[in-house]
Design a protein around this motif. Structure first.
Motif, PDB file in Angstrom:
ATOM      1  N   ALA A 156      26.120  39.971  25.391  1.00  0.00           N
ATOM      2  CA  ALA A 156      26.109  38.851  26.337  1.00  0.00           C
ATOM      3  C   ALA A 156      27.130  39.094  27.446  1.00  0.00           C
ATOM      4  O   ALA A 156      26.867  38.793  28.615  1.00  0.00           O
ATOM      5  N   ALA A 157      28.285  39.636  27.093  1.00  0.00           N
ATOM      6  CA  ALA A 157      29.324  39.911  28.099  1.00  0.00           C
ATOM      7  C   ALA A 157      28.842  40.976  29.086  1.00  0.00           C
ATOM      8  O   ALA A 157      29.070  40.851  30.287  1.00  0.00           O
ATOM      9  N   GLN A 158      28.154  42.000  28.593  1.00  0.00           N
ATOM     10  CA  GLN A 158      27.621  43.032  29.499  1.00  0.00           C
ATOM     11  C   GLN A 158      26.624  42.419  30.475  1.00  0.00           C
ATOM     12  O   GLN A 158      26.662  42.724  31.667  1.00  0.00           O
ATOM     13  N   ALA A 159      25.735  41.596  29.982  1.00  0.00           N
ATOM     14  CA  ALA A 159      24.749  40.952  30.848  1.00  0.00           C
ATOM     15  C   ALA A 159      25.435  40.037  31.855  1.00  0.00           C
ATOM     16  O   ALA A 159      25.075  40.008  33.045  1.00  0.00           O
ATOM     17  N   TRP A 160      26.467  39.316  31.422  1.00  0.00           N
ATOM     18  CA  TRP A 160      27.211  38.425  32.302  1.00  0.00           C
ATOM     19  C   TRP A 160      27.884  39.238  33.418  1.00  0.00           C
ATOM     20  O   TRP A 160      27.853  38.839  34.584  1.00  0.00           O
ATOM     21  N   CYS A 161      28.471  40.367  33.055  1.00  0.00           N
ATOM     22  CA  CYS A 161      29.148  41.218  34.057  1.00  0.00           C
ATOM     23  C   CYS A 161      28.174  41.746  35.106  1.00  0.00           C
ATOM     24  O   CYS A 161      28.513  41.817  36.285  1.00  0.00           O
ATOM     25  N   LYS A 162      26.973  42.105  34.688  1.00  0.00           N
ATOM     26  CA  LYS A 162      25.981  42.615  35.636  1.00  0.00           C
ATOM     27  C   LYS A 162      25.561  41.528  36.641  1.00  0.00           C
ATOM     28  O   LYS A 162      25.262  41.835  37.775  1.00  0.00           O
ATOM     29  N   LYS A 163      25.540  40.266  36.178  1.00  0.00           N
ATOM     30  CA  LYS A 163      25.154  39.160  37.065  1.00  0.00           C
ATOM     31  C   LYS A 163      26.300  38.731  37.976  1.00  0.00           C
ATOM     32  O   LYS A 163      26.064  38.211  39.051  1.00  0.00           O
ATOM     33  N   ASN A 164      27.508  38.903  37.533  1.00  0.00           N
ATOM     34  CA  ASN A 164      28.667  38.426  38.292  1.00  0.00           C
ATOM     35  C   ASN A 164      29.376  39.589  38.873  1.00  0.00           C
ATOM     36  O   ASN A 164      30.182  39.972  39.264  1.00  0.00           O
TER      37      ASN A 164
END
Length: 125
Positions: free
Chosen positions: A117-125
């Motif tokens: 989830a953190a990896q996906a969040w980083c890609k979006k932000n």
């Protein structure tokens, strides 16, 4: 009484610390990393437990929140600025090994879900 080092970290370079609260360390490893962030000239900014990332708990299927230990911005040797989320965990909570109990494997699985989830969040932000 806890067997781990715990307490409030005294920030010596408050201009670098972005958190809304005094950083609380929950292990000696976290305390050492806080000291590194506070004193290292390449670390531009840091915060402790400053963001919440939604994730689906792999065992219950319910939505939950993952709060990474550190959000850090730093300058690389080639003068690029990078931001990273840091989670401080022992190996036994990070890697599945053949001799682990079901409970220990579940802890690793939950951590993997948080980190995805953190990896996906980083890609979006």
């Amino acid at each position: 009484m806890s067997k781990f080092a715990q307490g409030i970290f005294e920030v010596r370079n408050p201009e670098k610390y972005l958190g809304n609260h005094k950083p609380r360390y929950r292990s000696g490893w976290e305390h050492s990393f806080f000291r590194f962030c506070d004193n290292n000239n390449f670390v531009l900014q840091w915060a402790s437990e400053s963001i919440a990332i939604p994730y689906r708990h792999p065992l219950t299927g319910k939505m939950s929140q993952y709060i990474p230990d550190i959000l850090m911005t730093y300058k690389t040797k080639d003068n690029k600025v990078k931001a990273e989320l840091i989670e401080i965990k022992p190996k036994k909570q990070s890697v599945i090994e053949s001799n682990m109990s079901t409970r220990e494997r579940a802890v690793v699985a939950i951590n993997y879900a948080k980190w995805a989830a953190a990896q996906a969040w980083c890609k979006k932000n």
